[in-house]
Enzyme design. Sequence first.
Site, PDB file in Angstrom:
ATOM      1  N   ASP A   5      -5.006  -9.980  12.523  1.00  0.00           N
ATOM      2  CA  ASP A   5      -5.227  -8.603  12.990  1.00  0.00           C
ATOM      3  C   ASP A   5      -4.373  -8.424  14.249  1.00  0.00           C
ATOM      4  O   ASP A   5      -4.681  -8.964  15.312  1.00  0.00           O
ATOM      5  CB  ASP A   5      -6.705  -8.376  13.300  1.00  0.00           C
ATOM      6  N   LYS A  38     -13.844   0.997  15.327  1.00  0.00           N
ATOM      7  CA  LYS A  38     -12.557   0.290  15.361  1.00  0.00           C
ATOM      8  C   LYS A  38     -11.953   0.350  16.766  1.00  0.00           C
ATOM      9  O   LYS A  38     -11.379  -0.614  17.250  1.00  0.00           O
ATOM     10  CB  LYS A  38     -11.594   0.944  14.375  1.00  0.00           C
ATOM     11  N   ASN A  61       0.852  -1.203   0.000  1.00  0.00           N
ATOM     12  CA  ASN A  61       0.000   0.000   0.000  1.00  0.00           C
ATOM     13  C   ASN A  61       0.881   1.244   0.000  1.00  0.00           C
ATOM     14  O   ASN A  61       2.109   1.154   0.019  1.00  0.00           O
ATOM     15  CB  ASN A  61      -0.956  -0.020   1.198  1.00  0.00           C
ATOM     16  N   LYS A  86       7.951 -17.311 -11.102  1.00  0.00           N
ATOM     17  CA  LYS A  86       7.263 -16.117 -11.594  1.00  0.00           C
ATOM     18  C   LYS A  86       6.007 -16.515 -12.394  1.00  0.00           C
ATOM     19  O   LYS A  86       6.090 -17.403 -13.250  1.00  0.00           O
ATOM     20  CB  LYS A  86       8.226 -15.312 -12.477  1.00  0.00           C
ATOM     21  N   PHE A  89      -4.270   3.631  14.558  1.00  0.00           N
ATOM     22  CA  PHE A  89      -4.483   4.662  13.535  1.00  0.00           C
ATOM     23  C   PHE A  89      -5.543   4.144  12.567  1.00  0.00           C
ATOM     24  O   PHE A  89      -5.518   2.966  12.210  1.00  0.00           O
ATOM     25  CB  PHE A  89      -3.187   4.959  12.774  1.00  0.00           C
TER      26      PHE A  89
HETATM   27  N1  CTP Z   1      -4.162  -3.229  12.138  1.00  0.00           N
HETATM   28  C1  CTP Z   1      -3.620  -4.369  12.686  1.00  0.00           C
HETATM   29  N2  CTP Z   1      -3.665  -5.551  12.008  1.00  0.00           N
HETATM   30  C2  CTP Z   1      -4.293  -5.627  10.823  1.00  0.00           C
HETATM   31  C3  CTP Z   1      -4.884  -4.484  10.258  1.00  0.00           C
HETATM   32  C4  CTP Z   1      -4.795  -3.298  10.942  1.00  0.00           C
HETATM   33  O1  CTP Z   1      -3.075  -4.297  13.789  1.00  0.00           O
HETATM   34  N3  CTP Z   1      -4.319  -6.800  10.176  1.00  0.00           N
HETATM   35  C5  CTP Z   1      -4.082  -1.966  12.886  1.00  0.00           C
HETATM   36  C6  CTP Z   1      -3.448  -0.814  12.126  1.00  0.00           C
HETATM   37  O2  CTP Z   1      -2.060  -0.732  12.367  1.00  0.00           O
HETATM   38  C7  CTP Z   1      -4.174   0.398  12.683  1.00  0.00           C
HETATM   39  C8  CTP Z   1      -5.533  -0.153  13.065  1.00  0.00           C
HETATM   40  O3  CTP Z   1      -5.409  -1.567  13.149  1.00  0.00           O
HETATM   41  O4  CTP Z   1      -3.577   0.907  13.838  1.00  0.00           O
HETATM   42  C9  CTP Z   1      -6.628   0.193  12.091  1.00  0.00           C
HETATM   43  O5  CTP Z   1      -6.231  -0.240  10.812  1.00  0.00           O
HETATM   44  P1  CTP Z   1      -7.253  -0.254   9.603  1.00  0.00           P
HETATM   45  O6  CTP Z   1      -6.587  -0.826   8.403  1.00  0.00           O
HETATM   46  O7  CTP Z   1      -7.871   1.096   9.494  1.00  0.00           O
HETATM   47  O8  CTP Z   1      -8.346  -1.247  10.208  1.00  0.00           O
HETATM   48  P2  CTP Z   1      -8.877  -2.637   9.784  1.00  0.00           P
HETATM   49  O9  CTP Z   1      -9.091  -3.430  11.018  1.00  0.00           O
HETATM   50  O10 CTP Z   1      -7.995  -3.254   8.771  1.00  0.00           O
HETATM   51  O11 CTP Z   1     -10.295  -2.277   9.198  1.00  0.00           O
HETATM   52  P3  CTP Z   1     -10.772  -1.994   7.703  1.00  0.00           P
HETATM   53  O12 CTP Z   1     -11.767  -3.033   7.450  1.00  0.00           O
HETATM   54  O13 CTP Z   1     -11.339  -0.601   7.740  1.00  0.00           O
HETATM   55  O14 CTP Z   1      -9.561  -2.086   6.816  1.00  0.00           O
END
Ligand code: CTP
Length: 412
Positions: free
Chosen positions: A307, A338, A210, A289, A324
């Site tokens: 997560d 969240k 990303n 590849k 964040f």
């Molecule tokens: N985060 C995490 N592990 C993941 C995804 C996210 O710990 N697999 C953490 C990020 O570092 C951030 C927070 O969760 O501090 C929110 O991340 P975000 O991508 O906005 O949340 P998601 O849970 O991935 O929700 P969404 O469905 O909106 O992507």
Amino acid sequence: MDVLKGKRIALGVSGGIAAYKAAELLRLMQRSGAEVSVIMTAGAKQFVTPLTFEALSGNPVYHEIFEEGAGRMEHIASASKADLLMVAPLTANTLAKMAQGLADDPVSITYSAFSGPVLVAPAMNDQMWAHSAVRDNIRTLKARGVTVVPPESGELACGAIGPGRLAELDTILDAVKSRLAQSIDYKGKRVLVTAGPTREPIDPVRFISNHSSGKMGYAIADKARLRGAEVTLISGPTALAPPAGVRLLSCERVAEMRDLVLKNITDCDVLVMTAAVGDFAPREIEKEKIKKRGEATLTLEMTQTPDILKEVSTLEEKPFVVGFAAESENILQSALEKQERKKLDMIVANDISAPGIGFQSDDNQVTLISGPDEQETWPRMLKVEIADRLLDRILPSLKAPLGMVPGRERPL
Ligand code: CTP
């Protein structure tokens, strides 16, 4: 107790008419108990002699870069031990050198070799102060975490009236004190920060990632270290230089970041998860590849990554946790959900659809959420400024009576 007591200050003086005021500033800092060493540019010597500063400070003055013997190295080594480097007055020329990394006079050399807190007090003609080159250079220094005490408005040496006069010495002194106070407020605290993107391989040459630049997390790590914390930065791939004095642990995949977080979270006081953790990864990593083989489309099967914050929330002993949330719609509502879902003490929400802020940018505009009724929306500012403000907001929750953090069972 005065925060300046026993502190070593390296005072850089550059060549403007306000150079004479540096002598008084030196005196004020000494009266507050500081030990001051002076560094001068050639221009500064046109206004005040090194002897004046030597006599006042009682220390040798670094004013000649090509002196014989080991003098130069000694000066740099001694300045690097200072608790704070300040440049007052800071001319447009020395500012430009500092911003660009030029090192051809004692002040710019010292700055480029210094990793502690830096404060500058510019003084120049009002037109120069307003020039876009000067504005850009000031912004560059601020983005690096340098404290800028802006000049005041008034009559200038050239007769013009406008902003450009060196700030009042008491104002500079107050700024020095608060910067020094800040430089120890995280002493004894262990801060764990994650930053940057994650990268999930598809085959030996391709990956899914990303746009995260890592700037927010690196700024927090750097600021926390400057404020006295012991900092570990777990970072995905970025183009940023590792902040000095921070323990950097590099990783690529979500699973690696997860392992590093869980391994390093024990005994830390705060976890700040700025990393843009990828939510999905290819189910299989192709060994070879992937070839086109005449197909017009390619279907990749993806599975959810762990997560990390959710796992952290299940830990029996956990630090103060900040997440964040980069959102593109229903920003505050999504961030609040969240925060609850991941049991975060705080969440910082920002709108990634707003132009000029967020990913890759030096700026951001965020809302800090601690609960449904505790939300603070901050104006657009540099990420390093957000970092400091965020650390300010986190700190009171770490300063619990009897050495306990609220919600935590173990003493600090
Ligand atoms: N985060 C995490 N592990 C993941 C995804 C996210 O710990 N697999 C953490 C990020 O570092 C951030 C927070 O969760 O501090 C929110 O991340 P975000 O991508 O906005 O949340 P998601 O849970 O991935 O929700 P969404 O469905 O909106 O992507």
